[in-house]
Design an enzyme around this catalytic site. Sequence first.
Site, mmCIF file in Angstrom:
data_model
loop_
_atom_site.group_PDB
_atom_site.id
_atom_site.type_symbol
_atom_site.label_atom_id
_atom_site.label_comp_id
_atom_site.label_asym_id
_atom_site.label_seq_id
_atom_site.Cartn_x
_atom_site.Cartn_y
_atom_site.Cartn_z
ATOM 1 N N GLU A 120 -1.461 -5.387 -4.053
ATOM 2 C CA GLU A 120 -0.599 -4.522 -3.074
ATOM 3 C C GLU A 120 0.395 -5.481 -2.728
ATOM 4 O OE1 GLU A 120 -3.362 -1.027 -1.098
ATOM 5 O OE2 GLU A 120 -3.358 -3.168 -0.377
ATOM 6 N N ASP A 129 0.788 -1.129 -0.174
ATOM 7 C CA ASP A 129 0.105 0.268 0.070
ATOM 8 C C ASP A 129 0.950 1.263 0.010
ATOM 9 O OD1 ASP A 129 -2.575 1.258 0.362
ATOM 10 O OD2 ASP A 129 -1.587 1.930 2.442
#
Length: 230
Positions: free
Chosen positions: A122, A50
């Site tokens: 991610e 992220d």
Amino acid sequence: MKKLTELQSKIGYYFQDIELLKIALTHTSYANEHKKKMIKHNERLEFLGDSVLSLIITTYLFKNLSNITEGELSRIRSTIVCENSLKISGDEFNLSQYIYMGKGEEQTGGRGRSSIVSDAMEALIASIYLDSSYENAESFVLVQMRDTIDKAIEGKLFKDYKTQYQEMIQKKSNCKIEYVVISEEGPDHQKIFTVSLLLNDKNVTTGKGRSKKAAEQNAAELALEKTNEA
């Protein structure tokens, strides 16, 4: 191993440490169903990915949109670094088909859930970063998310599944559509919402997401797919 080779070929990156790729593709449900094997899942990689993704997109927008204000840059970034855009990008190379998932999760539509695919995206970004370099992670993001990035800049990115479903249903009849939160799971920074889509008080589909809105969109997307398949 065959499917890992296939995925690497699709994304144009071959891992030095294949174990990192395996972890990136392992959902918690799979790890939980094989506890005795002490299999690692992708939540920690997702956490790192992220931040890596955010830095890549922020840097790209900063360098390429020199006449855009800080507020507008933030708005564009938020449409790229989010669950829906990651799901769209992952779907382009069928990422969901490579995820190691528990049988129970899969039987309840896990492979279609935006949260699971976006988390794997991610984690994949983080695994490339750890396996080699930031530059390779950046190259992966800018290639695999090119269409998403361009559409976000143009303001043409997202399909509003809730609106699409509502318009489709209203063409057929005047039905009552309602979204009800069934549960909230996980810590505050990784909370997963489960939402039921009700049509005239009857459950149609159940969606999951990292926010109520994302879960509602997922439920509506699944309902559209279900209707189209009927």
